[in-house]
Design an enzyme around this catalytic site. Structure first.
Site, PDB file in Angstrom:
ATOM      1  N   ASP B  53      41.792  39.950  49.810  1.00 62.87           N
ATOM      2  CA  ASP B  53      42.233  38.926  48.868  1.00 62.87           C
ATOM      3  C   ASP B  53      43.685  38.478  49.033  1.00 62.87           C
ATOM      4  O   ASP B  53      44.110  37.533  48.371  1.00 62.87           O
ATOM      5  CB  ASP B  53      41.995  39.361  47.420  1.00 62.87           C
ATOM      6  CG  ASP B  53      42.677  40.681  47.087  1.00 62.87           C
ATOM      7  OD1 ASP B  53      43.499  41.156  47.886  1.00 62.87           O
ATOM      8  OD2 ASP B  53      42.388  41.226  46.012  1.00 62.87           O
ATOM      9  N   ARG B 263      44.313  38.441  40.156  1.00 65.16           N
ATOM     10  CA  ARG B 263      43.509  37.508  40.951  1.00 65.16           C
ATOM     11  C   ARG B 263      42.997  36.329  40.139  1.00 65.16           C
ATOM     12  O   ARG B 263      43.292  36.184  38.952  1.00 65.16           O
ATOM     13  CB  ARG B 263      42.318  38.290  41.527  1.00 65.16           C
ATOM     14  CG  ARG B 263      42.689  39.143  42.732  1.00 65.16           C
ATOM     15  CD  ARG B 263      42.135  38.503  43.983  1.00 65.16           C
ATOM     16  NE  ARG B 263      40.708  38.392  43.833  1.00 65.16           N
ATOM     17  CZ  ARG B 263      39.839  39.390  44.013  1.00 65.16           C
ATOM     18  NH1 ARG B 263      40.278  40.568  44.405  1.00 65.16           N
ATOM     19  NH2 ARG B 263      38.559  39.196  43.814  1.00 65.16           N
ATOM     20  N   TYR B 271      43.829  49.371  43.435  1.00 61.98           N
ATOM     21  CA  TYR B 271      43.631  50.348  44.508  1.00 61.98           C
ATOM     22  C   TYR B 271      44.045  51.709  43.950  1.00 61.98           C
ATOM     23  O   TYR B 271      45.172  51.876  43.487  1.00 61.98           O
ATOM     24  CB  TYR B 271      44.483  50.011  45.725  1.00 61.98           C
ATOM     25  CG  TYR B 271      43.918  48.876  46.554  1.00 61.98           C
ATOM     26  CD1 TYR B 271      42.827  49.102  47.395  1.00 61.98           C
ATOM     27  CD2 TYR B 271      44.464  47.608  46.505  1.00 61.98           C
ATOM     28  CE1 TYR B 271      42.295  48.075  48.168  1.00 61.98           C
ATOM     29  CE2 TYR B 271      43.941  46.573  47.269  1.00 61.98           C
ATOM     30  CZ  TYR B 271      42.857  46.816  48.092  1.00 61.98           C
ATOM     31  OH  TYR B 271      42.332  45.798  48.847  1.00 61.98           O
ATOM     32  N   PRO B 348      43.991  48.838  53.281  1.00 57.07           N
ATOM     33  CA  PRO B 348      44.065  47.458  52.794  1.00 57.07           C
ATOM     34  C   PRO B 348      45.287  47.212  51.916  1.00 57.07           C
ATOM     35  O   PRO B 348      45.541  46.079  51.517  1.00 57.07           O
ATOM     36  CB  PRO B 348      42.780  47.317  51.975  1.00 57.07           C
ATOM     37  CG  PRO B 348      42.426  48.693  51.553  1.00 57.07           C
ATOM     38  CD  PRO B 348      42.939  49.622  52.619  1.00 57.07           C
TER      39      PRO B 348
END
Lengths: 650, 650
Positions: B53, B263, B271, B348
């Site tokens: 993302d 987001r 995370y 990530p």
């Protein structure tokens, strides 16, 4: 198509005749509030090419509040810094100007140009997003009955007979249509049936253009006259060595004056005088049907000379007569209204027609919807004619001045007197704010609580003027780092919006003021009912027709979301807290337009703040200090319907 | 589905295995150049939720050059000003930072966050706009043969067997899909057949992720290791009183460290370390399948304490092991390439994976396409591994440093030494330019003509550095009033672009220099062949693989389009002159970002200018003075194929 003669009969709340700019904006509000609506248009397809193309500042602001501005911005061509070309000393043409746009540092919304068909697409998509309302095309209204004795809640004063003609097979459809346009066409063709139907409606809104059938049925006159000046318009991809061929401007030569309008997809529009009524060719002697694109081209060539002009691609063309007409009223009784070209026509050269028409629809739509939904007093409908008729009058005044220059001969100015072009520039500058759509707005009414000075807000918020829109400012949402222009934050989504300029709550006294307002808004004390819970709602759409938006002035790092009272930051058990309800006027290092000057622009003290009501169309309705909950309540009581159990409890 | 065992056999120029970020960017170039392409993916649908993302500055610049930036900007959430929360003195959490983003005044492209599925949608739509290439999903590659002895123009060294499995009926598809997504799904389902087919291809590009089947078939090792640290990821709509729940940042508490990523659609990603390998629970002892969203939630709750945390909406979740791996080479022979996760994996949490992968595809795609089209020397393919392998190495270095902080214990810092969070902030600041994607770029090669100093351009254009991208500047198109960021003007549309910084041609000497360049570019003197006509073309797509873009520095009102030589302003008999070929670096009163400082930013003299070549991917290939047509020709001769009749004529 078979011609099924079965006549069905049905009811609706609103019938809108005409799906052009004003009809679609009216339907937008019906979609937002969930009102039963039929919208029909006699043309078998929507507009794809040509027609109107000018989009002014205020219309762009409205688009941002509707959530469609980004689509316009992406496709439209900028129309700033117009130039004026005049004859030079040696038979050549020379540029005067360009004129710098007004309010350049206060707004991102500059005059733009884009084909009407694209604008209509954006509004249609928005209508679809919020409702099942669909424009029915190829539908002709055949009769209208209006029983003005009816009008209580469940009565239908309007009866319209419709004939569904469908689309002819030989309609012209341009290539490269979007999928969504094809979908629309396919659905229209499936529905077309030749059937007739009778519709009973509570309200009718006639948005059916200059030759409005509705206006004629309502027996409303259309005052004014057409001139015999004939104009040609062509949308072409020009092949020309004229330097400003893709810049907004006028070109005046001894052969006449043209208007040059650059557009999307390399198109340029030219407004061209092809016949000026004068002594040699008096009124009534010119046949408009003799005009061809070739003739229009020849006129452009003559006026642009010594520059060259030609084209291979002709996207659209038309010829028209200038006329200035206005209806003496935009309403008939309490249930029939007219909007857009149906009540005001003028020359297209001021580039305002689509704008004023859309704003007509944007004005009448929410008022009719709120009355149908039973949340507002029908008396608010009177404000439509009051607010929009004066704008139309100003529009015609501007148009008369402006368009006269295009038919006037170009004579050398007398000694010391300004020439024709100097006068044109003067008119543009004088009417800039009106053309932008940000000057001369709505007067005192139940919906607009004017102060002592009609053109100013109260001393504590001098630039928040009841009846006007709020100057745009870029704000930050402290909880999530979003930065947006205020127009996009103050959404045209339905509710009246109580904007709480909370000031600087690091100051303890100020925090107490904001907390007191918050407590009152919570409505816990039944003797002091909060405006958030006091009025009837629209079940399934809006729990409350009054919503809040808070904008504080402290640095975002020093005041947290949870420092504000609960009533200003509503909670939803699934979606969590409404972070988007609290913004701040704090400059941002990574966005130059976010300058932390909203309070300054609005004339509001950064510590003490203020509060105001935005109507659903984002015009200021009322302004007060944070303690003035009585004034606020009085204003809203003036037209919102109170909940029944609250009426009983007092 | 029936299992039709008929095995068809066909040829294509390129087969791309995997339609994630790197595969789609590769396919974008095939679409732009019109290359025969098959792109298949083993998953039955595209990604709709979750996955990557983070979108960094350079990726956004690339999107603008591709014409899709406005779509990202409209939907994505800003990820600027990250905050770092650490334990406070009283068992609470306190905010450190926020960190101001770097290069804030030089670029509108700030770190943003948007679901991978939306990004892929935008690239897919762009591929569709320029070609008939369509991703075939639910397609498994079963065998790969690679005959490295083949490789001349009409040979097919690659043979792949594909099995079309189609979509299972029980795939999960979220609600509210766009029409275009449904169209894709419907077409996929129609095509799914169970058939097998054999494809012969000139090139294979493996973009098939961390467990790359292609990489294994090519027998390329994947060096590095996985740790036993297990992480959970959840995309939720949080219900929390943590003030920065919708702001990018880290939260470090004695219970561990989490990363918070706000987001679109009110979602927030977390995370979360759910198992850190240490002495008590050594390697190989933890079963990843025992992880549940509930367990991840409990960890977030523990770390965010004393703040509350919960959610009702879980959009996506997964659990993964951190591993850092890199392939020693991204190419095998001259016809097989690997890109994206297939050759580099990492945690990530640096938010770079999708970016580096997309940029891999954006690098290999045009090179392979130009070689297939016969316009470039196959030797340019060597630059892919040279250019991208070093970036992947730097990525892993950054990731090792950064992700170690998430598993490190939070101990009180020793006297005077920086604490863990201070070190994290230091790493973020140190790697900001690399993470933005604007530092440490491509080295000397046939495609990059480095100067004396690797990190500088020549003295007359010191900030135009071969191998790097050009700093963004907002420019105006003088002929039509358009204002755009240079990234959008320097389109990634296929050609090499000769950017002529024409300087100020009001100066007569400078005008003569520009005219001389223009004459040479016209190519009228056969003994001095112009780079615009010297090389082979791609019939039907590009008449010339070298195109021009002129940016002058005079005020727009004082220099006209027609003041420039013909070769810089090409003419089309239908579409007219190419006004979009000439821009100027002149400040604009109605757009604050258009500051007239492009020349200054690029280190170029405003009168004398300079010229440079942008490769198709908008990296600078060569920089020279306006007279240096020999240097320019030598650079392009180094890899572009000359037309045959010109080779004969000398």
């Amino acid at each position: 198509m078979s011609t099924n003669k079965f006549v069905s009969e049905s009811e609706t709340d609103v019938i809108i005749l005409g799906a052009g700019p004003s009809g679609l904006m009216t339907a937008y509000w019906m979609a937002r509030y969930g009102i039963r609506t039929r919208i029909v248009d006699k043309c078998p397809t929507k507009v794809f090419t040509g027609h109107a193309d000018g989009i002014r500042m205020r219309t762009l602001e409205i688009f941002d509040s509707m959530g469609i501005y980004h689509r316009v911005e992406h496709e439209a061509h900028p129309a700033v810094e117009p130039g004026f070309w005049v004859p030079g000393p040696e038979g050549n043409l020379i540029r005067q100007g360009p004129i710098t746009p007004s309010q350049v540092f206060e707004s991102p919304y500059h005059h733009m140009l884009l084909s009407q068909g694209r604008i209509e697409r954006f509004v249609l998509d928005s209508i679809r997003e919020y409702s099942d309302i669909e424009v029915e095309r190829g539908v002709l209204a055949e009769s209208l009955e209006y029983d003005e004795t009816l009008g209580s809640t469940n009565e239908y004063p309007i009866t319209v007979t419709l004939s569904h003609r469908g689309s002819d097979n030989d309609i012209t459809i341009p290539g490269n249509l979007e999928d969504v346009e094809w979908d629309d066409l396919t659905r229209q063709r499936k529905r077309a049936s030749g059937k007739k139907e009778i519709i009973k409606a509570k309200y009718i809104i006639g948005c059916d253009g200059a030759h409005s059938w509705t206006r004629k049925q309502l027996d409303i006159p259309f005052e004014g006259a057409s001139t015999e000046h004939i104009w040609g318009v062509i949308d072409v991809v020009p092949i020309s060595n004229f330097p400003d061929i893709r810049r907004l401007g006028t070109v005046t030569s001894p052969a006449g004056t043209i208007l040059v309008i650059p557009r999307e997809r390399k198109l340029v529009r030219f407004y061209v005088p092809v016949h000026v009524a004068n002594d040699e060719t008096p009124n009534g002697r010119f046949d408009r049907s003799t005009i061809t694109p070739e003739k229009i081209k020849a006129r452009v060539q003559a006026i642009l000379s010594p520059y060259t002009f030609d084209f291979q691609i002709l996207d659209w063309w038309t010829a028209y007569q200038i006329g200035q007409r206005i209806a003496p009223t935009f309403a008939k009784g309490d249930h029939a209204f007219l909007a857009g070209d149906a009540v005001h026509t003028h020359s297209p050269k001021v580039g305002l027609g689509m704008n004023v028409s859309m704003q007509d629809g944007f004005n009448i739509g929410w008022k009719v919807a709120l009355v149908i939904a039973g949340v507002a007093d029908p008396a608010i409908l009177n404000t439509y004619n009051e607010e929009r008729h004066r704008i139309a009058e100003l529009l015609l005044e501007f148009d008369k001045l402006w368009s006269s220059y295009f038919t006037a001969e170009t004579k050398p100015p007398e000694d010391g007197a300004p020439g024709k072009t100097e006068n044109m520039i003067k008119v543009v500058e004088e009417f800039q704010s009106f053309a932008d759509g940000v000057k001369a707005f709505y007067g005192d009414s139940p919906l607009v609580c004017k102060g002592i000075n009609e053109h100013e807000g109260p001393a504590f918020a001098v630039h928040l003027v009841p009846g006007e829109r709020v100057s745009p400012a870029k704000l930050r949402q402290p909880a999530d780092a979003t930065i947006r222009w205020s127009m996009g934050i103050m959404e045209s989504d339905g509710p009246f919006r109580l904007v709480v300029l909370a000031g600087d709550i690091r100051d303890q006294e100020q925090k107490a003021r904001v907390d007191a307002l918050g407590s009152w808004l919570m409505g816990l004390d039944e003797s002091k009912p909060s405006v958030l819970t006091r009025y009837t709602s629209i079940p399934g759409r809006f729990d409350s027709l009054v919503d809040t938006l808070t904008i504080h002035s402290a640095p975002w790092t020093e005041v947290e979301f949870f420092d504000f009272p609960d009533s200003l930051r509503p909670f939803d058990p699934v979606m969590g807290w409404g972070y988007e309800k609290i913004w701040c006027d704090d400059p941002c290092v990574w966005d130059r337009d976010c300058d932390g000057k909203a309070y300054e622009r609005w004339g509001v003290d950064r510590v003490r703040g203020a509060m105001f009501i935005l109507r659903p169309d984002q015009y200021v309705g009322w302004v007060g200090e944070l303690e003035d909950v009585e004034g606020l309540t009085r204003y809203l009581d003036g037209f919102l319907i109170r909940k029944r159990h609250q009426v009983h409890s007092q």
